[in-house]
Design a protein around this motif. Sequence first.
Motif, PDB file in Angstrom:
ATOM      1  N   VAL A  36       0.861  -1.185   0.000  1.00  0.00           N
ATOM      2  CA  VAL A  36       0.000   0.000   0.000  1.00  0.00           C
ATOM      3  C   VAL A  36       0.894   1.231   0.000  1.00  0.00           C
ATOM      4  O   VAL A  36       1.827   1.321   0.802  1.00  0.00           O
ATOM      5  N   ARG A  37       0.644   2.146  -0.924  1.00  0.00           N
ATOM      6  CA  ARG A  37       1.324   3.440  -0.908  1.00  0.00           C
ATOM      7  C   ARG A  37       0.257   4.505  -0.748  1.00  0.00           C
ATOM      8  O   ARG A  37      -0.770   4.468  -1.438  1.00  0.00           O
ATOM      9  N   GLN A  38       0.480   5.417   0.178  1.00  0.00           N
ATOM     10  CA  GLN A  38      -0.505   6.471   0.394  1.00  0.00           C
ATOM     11  C   GLN A  38       0.014   7.795  -0.154  1.00  0.00           C
ATOM     12  O   GLN A  38       1.206   8.086  -0.071  1.00  0.00           O
ATOM     13  N   GLY A  39      -0.863   8.576  -0.726  1.00  0.00           N
ATOM     14  CA  GLY A  39      -0.478   9.873  -1.250  1.00  0.00           C
ATOM     15  C   GLY A  39      -1.590  10.884  -1.069  1.00  0.00           C
ATOM     16  O   GLY A  39      -2.539  10.648  -0.312  1.00  0.00           O
ATOM     17  N   LYS A  40      -1.469  11.991  -1.771  1.00  0.00           N
ATOM     18  CA  LYS A  40      -2.432  13.075  -1.652  1.00  0.00           C
ATOM     19  C   LYS A  40      -3.120  13.318  -2.981  1.00  0.00           C
ATOM     20  O   LYS A  40      -2.556  13.074  -4.045  1.00  0.00           O
ATOM     21  N   LEU A  41      -4.337  13.780  -2.872  1.00  0.00           N
ATOM     22  CA  LEU A  41      -5.168  14.084  -4.033  1.00  0.00           C
ATOM     23  C   LEU A  41      -5.597  15.543  -3.932  1.00  0.00           C
ATOM     24  O   LEU A  41      -6.018  15.982  -2.857  1.00  0.00           O
ATOM     25  N   PHE A  42      -5.459  16.284  -5.020  1.00  0.00           N
ATOM     26  CA  PHE A  42      -5.987  17.651  -5.076  1.00  0.00           C
ATOM     27  C   PHE A  42      -6.912  17.766  -6.277  1.00  0.00           C
ATOM     28  O   PHE A  42      -6.534  17.358  -7.382  1.00  0.00           O
ATOM     29  N   GLU A  43      -8.099  18.292  -6.056  1.00  0.00           N
ATOM     30  CA  GLU A  43      -8.992  18.611  -7.180  1.00  0.00           C
ATOM     31  C   GLU A  43      -9.168  20.121  -7.193  1.00  0.00           C
ATOM     32  O   GLU A  43      -9.621  20.712  -6.206  1.00  0.00           O
TER      33      GLU A  43
ATOM     34  N   LEU B   6      -9.257   6.705  -4.636  1.00  0.00           N
ATOM     35  CA  LEU B   6      -9.233   8.142  -4.350  1.00  0.00           C
ATOM     36  C   LEU B   6     -10.301   8.453  -3.313  1.00  0.00           C
ATOM     37  O   LEU B   6     -11.467   8.102  -3.497  1.00  0.00           O
ATOM     38  N   VAL B   7      -9.880   9.064  -2.232  1.00  0.00           N
ATOM     39  CA  VAL B   7     -10.794   9.367  -1.129  1.00  0.00           C
ATOM     40  C   VAL B   7     -10.907  10.881  -1.002  1.00  0.00           C
ATOM     41  O   VAL B   7      -9.891  11.575  -0.945  1.00  0.00           O
ATOM     42  N   SER B   8     -12.142  11.381  -0.979  1.00  0.00           N
ATOM     43  CA  SER B   8     -12.300  12.831  -0.773  1.00  0.00           C
ATOM     44  C   SER B   8     -13.503  13.078   0.120  1.00  0.00           C
ATOM     45  O   SER B   8     -14.357  12.202   0.311  1.00  0.00           O
ATOM     46  N   ARG B  37      -9.932  21.122  -3.389  1.00  0.00           N
ATOM     47  CA  ARG B  37     -10.375  20.093  -2.442  1.00  0.00           C
ATOM     48  C   ARG B  37      -9.211  19.122  -2.304  1.00  0.00           C
ATOM     49  O   ARG B  37      -8.628  18.679  -3.291  1.00  0.00           O
ATOM     50  N   GLN B  38      -8.879  18.802  -1.068  1.00  0.00           N
ATOM     51  CA  GLN B  38      -7.773  17.862  -0.839  1.00  0.00           C
ATOM     52  C   GLN B  38      -8.316  16.519  -0.375  1.00  0.00           C
ATOM     53  O   GLN B  38      -9.308  16.460   0.356  1.00  0.00           O
ATOM     54  N   GLY B  39      -7.698  15.464  -0.823  1.00  0.00           N
ATOM     55  CA  GLY B  39      -8.122  14.129  -0.422  1.00  0.00           C
ATOM     56  C   GLY B  39      -6.935  13.196  -0.310  1.00  0.00           C
ATOM     57  O   GLY B  39      -5.786  13.636  -0.297  1.00  0.00           O
ATOM     58  N   LYS B  40      -7.233  11.905  -0.239  1.00  0.00           N
ATOM     59  CA  LYS B  40      -6.189  10.902  -0.085  1.00  0.00           C
ATOM     60  C   LYS B  40      -6.157   9.967  -1.284  1.00  0.00           C
ATOM     61  O   LYS B  40      -7.177   9.713  -1.929  1.00  0.00           O
ATOM     62  N   LEU B  41      -4.983   9.473  -1.527  1.00  0.00           N
ATOM     63  CA  LEU B  41      -4.742   8.549  -2.630  1.00  0.00           C
ATOM     64  C   LEU B  41      -4.133   7.269  -2.040  1.00  0.00           C
ATOM     65  O   LEU B  41      -3.220   7.349  -1.219  1.00  0.00           O
ATOM     66  N   PHE B  42      -4.671   6.127  -2.436  1.00  0.00           N
ATOM     67  CA  PHE B  42      -4.054   4.846  -2.061  1.00  0.00           C
ATOM     68  C   PHE B  42      -3.769   4.055  -3.327  1.00  0.00           C
ATOM     69  O   PHE B  42      -4.656   3.911  -4.174  1.00  0.00           O
ATOM     70  N   GLU B  43      -2.552   3.546  -3.452  1.00  0.00           N
ATOM     71  CA  GLU B  43      -2.244   2.621  -4.539  1.00  0.00           C
ATOM     72  C   GLU B  43      -1.907   1.281  -3.910  1.00  0.00           C
ATOM     73  O   GLU B  43      -1.002   1.182  -3.082  1.00  0.00           O
ATOM     74  N   LEU B  66     -10.016   2.659   4.899  1.00  0.00           N
ATOM     75  CA  LEU B  66      -9.432   3.781   4.152  1.00  0.00           C
ATOM     76  C   LEU B  66     -10.216   5.079   4.280  1.00  0.00           C
ATOM     77  O   LEU B  66      -9.657   6.159   4.122  1.00  0.00           O
TER      78      LEU B  66
END
Lengths: 81, 81
Positions: A36-43, B6-8, B37-43, B66
């Motif tokens: 599992v790799r966790q990162g950040k998401l921006f919209e 993708l989690v938001s 908007r900021q969220g989380k990313l998991f791979e 998650l």
Amino acid sequence: MKVRILVSFKESVLDPQGQTVKHALHTLGYDFIKNVRQGKLFEIDLDGISEKELEKIIPEISDKVLTNPIIEKFTWERLDG
Amino acid sequence: MKVRILVSFKESVLDPQGQTVKHALHTLGYDFIKNVRQGKLFEIDLDGISEKELEKIIPEISDKVLTNPIIEKFTWERLDG
């Protein structure tokens, strides 16, 4: 315009949050989860700039604000047309 | 198998981190940015389960580990074939 920017650690960088999530999932019995790799998401919604400016600005704000370029990398995509 | 989750925050939920990023970008002169908007990313890498199990398991681990399903939503996609 709407874009999505995904920020994650470079491959060579340890990801303790991701490891913690993996261990939590193993504890719950999901032991077929290998990594599992966790990162950040921006919209981000933008208005009043051209396509060409967008191509320049997204890497710029990613480097300046959204990521730590020493340890993180980013990808981005348009969410509208 | 490799999946991206993708989690938001749900639309109705305030996103103080995203607001902070927006204000930081405005301070730097990027005032054409209307919303962040900021969220989380998991791979996640998985092994030894079927397509059908995958379809069941991803929502399951998303709800259990998650996300906080009260305030967050998720989407997911396969990163390989």
